[in-house]
Design an enzyme around this catalytic site. Structure first.
Site, mmCIF file in Angstrom:
data_model
loop_
_atom_site.group_PDB
_atom_site.id
_atom_site.type_symbol
_atom_site.label_atom_id
_atom_site.label_comp_id
_atom_site.label_asym_id
_atom_site.label_seq_id
_atom_site.Cartn_x
_atom_site.Cartn_y
_atom_site.Cartn_z
ATOM 1 N N SER A 105 0.863 -1.185 0.000
ATOM 2 C CA SER A 105 0.000 0.000 0.000
ATOM 3 C C SER A 105 0.894 1.227 0.000
ATOM 4 O O SER A 105 1.992 1.207 0.569
ATOM 5 C CB SER A 105 -0.897 0.019 1.242
ATOM 6 O OG SER A 105 -1.568 1.260 1.353
ATOM 7 N N TYR B 222 -1.383 -0.407 10.313
ATOM 8 C CA TYR B 222 -1.485 -0.901 8.938
ATOM 9 C C TYR B 222 -0.305 -0.403 8.105
ATOM 10 O O TYR B 222 0.315 -1.174 7.366
ATOM 11 C CB TYR B 222 -2.807 -0.432 8.345
ATOM 12 C CG TYR B 222 -3.051 -0.806 6.907
ATOM 13 C CD1 TYR B 222 -3.551 -2.054 6.572
ATOM 14 C CD2 TYR B 222 -2.832 0.118 5.884
ATOM 15 C CE1 TYR B 222 -3.810 -2.387 5.241
ATOM 16 C CE2 TYR B 222 -3.081 -0.200 4.569
ATOM 17 C CZ TYR B 222 -3.571 -1.455 4.247
ATOM 18 O OH TYR B 222 -3.830 -1.772 2.924
#
Length: 255
Positions: free
Chosen positions: A142, A155
């Site tokens: 990501s 995350y």
């Protein structure tokens, strides 16, 4: 793309969103696709759809956070199709919460899915690829792992870790014919993003703001990522390893 027909591929988290589009694209290129996912109903639906369109796919109910589940699914896949030659680590999960408002239980869930899950998959699959002298691993990281993302501290840490982990494994595995690369999606209209927006309490405004900030003026869609993954899995990318590629409509332009 060159070299994909007949190759055995595993895609985690392929019951919906980006993962399902990757599975469909690999199947359309001639791969035999194993869908490793915890959602039996949705995963079977994707597998059936691929089969109905003339592709080859099978669903394997898998909890990637549990090594025994990974081992069991991998053994079943190998009984059906032989050793995997392609692995796409796509499964992921998060909610938007400021770090100081989170607790250890939340950290553990995020880390288990986004970091330990891919570690389990690599540890199980890589020895097969190394033994065979061929393998392509594409890790869906990501841009949160490259530039950070408010409300996604743990995350982001996991995804940054996956990027560094992938580079290290790419160095360790290159001599064995295994190539490992990362794809970093930007904001994408997926079921997880809908959950993310709902949890934020102001999802519509956030989505509109993201779309305005992206040079291409739109949020990504799952179909935007399948092509780069298929390319990295193919022989057309035979001299590419250890790379991190952002697919974000220009939102991030990391060097």
């Amino acid at each position: 793309m060159r070299g994909l027909r007949g190759r055995a591929a595993i895609v985690t988290g392929a019951s919906s969103g980006i993962g399902s589009e990757i599975a469909k694209r690999l199947a359309s290129e001639g791969c035999i696709v194993g869908i490793f996912d915890i959602n039996l109903e949705k995963g079977t639906k994707v597998s059936d759809q691929i089969s109905a369109e003339g592709g080859r796919a099978h669903f394997y109910e898998t909890d990637i956070t549990v090594r025994e589940s990974v081992n069991s699914s991998l053994a079943a896949f190998e009984m059906d199709h032989g050793h995997p030659q392609i692995l796409v680590n796509n499964a992921g999960w998060d909610l938007p919460i400021p770090f100081v408002e989170t607790d250890r239980a939340f950290w553990d869930k995020v880390i288990d899915i986004n970091l330990y899950g891919p570690l389990n998959m690599h540890h199980a699959v890589l020895p097969r690829m190394i033994e065979a002298g061929i393998g392509r691993v594409i890790n869906i990281a990501s841009d949160a792992g490259r530039v950070g993302s408010s409300g996604e501290a743990v995350y982001s840490a996991c995804k940054g870790g996956i990027i560094a982990f992938s580079k290290t494994l790419a160095r360790e595995s290159a001599k064995s014919g295994v190539q490992i690369n990362c794809v970093c999606p930007g904001p994408t209209d997926t079921p997880l993003f809908e959950e993310f927006k709902t949890a934020s309490g102001d999802g519509a405004r956030i989505a509109e703001g993201l779309a305005r900030a992206i040079p291409m003026k739109r949020i990504g869609v799952p179909e935007d990522y399948a092509g780069i993954v298929a390319f990295l899995a193919s022989d057309d990318a035979s001299y590419i390893t250890g790379q991190t590629i952002s697919v974000s409509g220009g939102l991030t332009m990391s060097g």
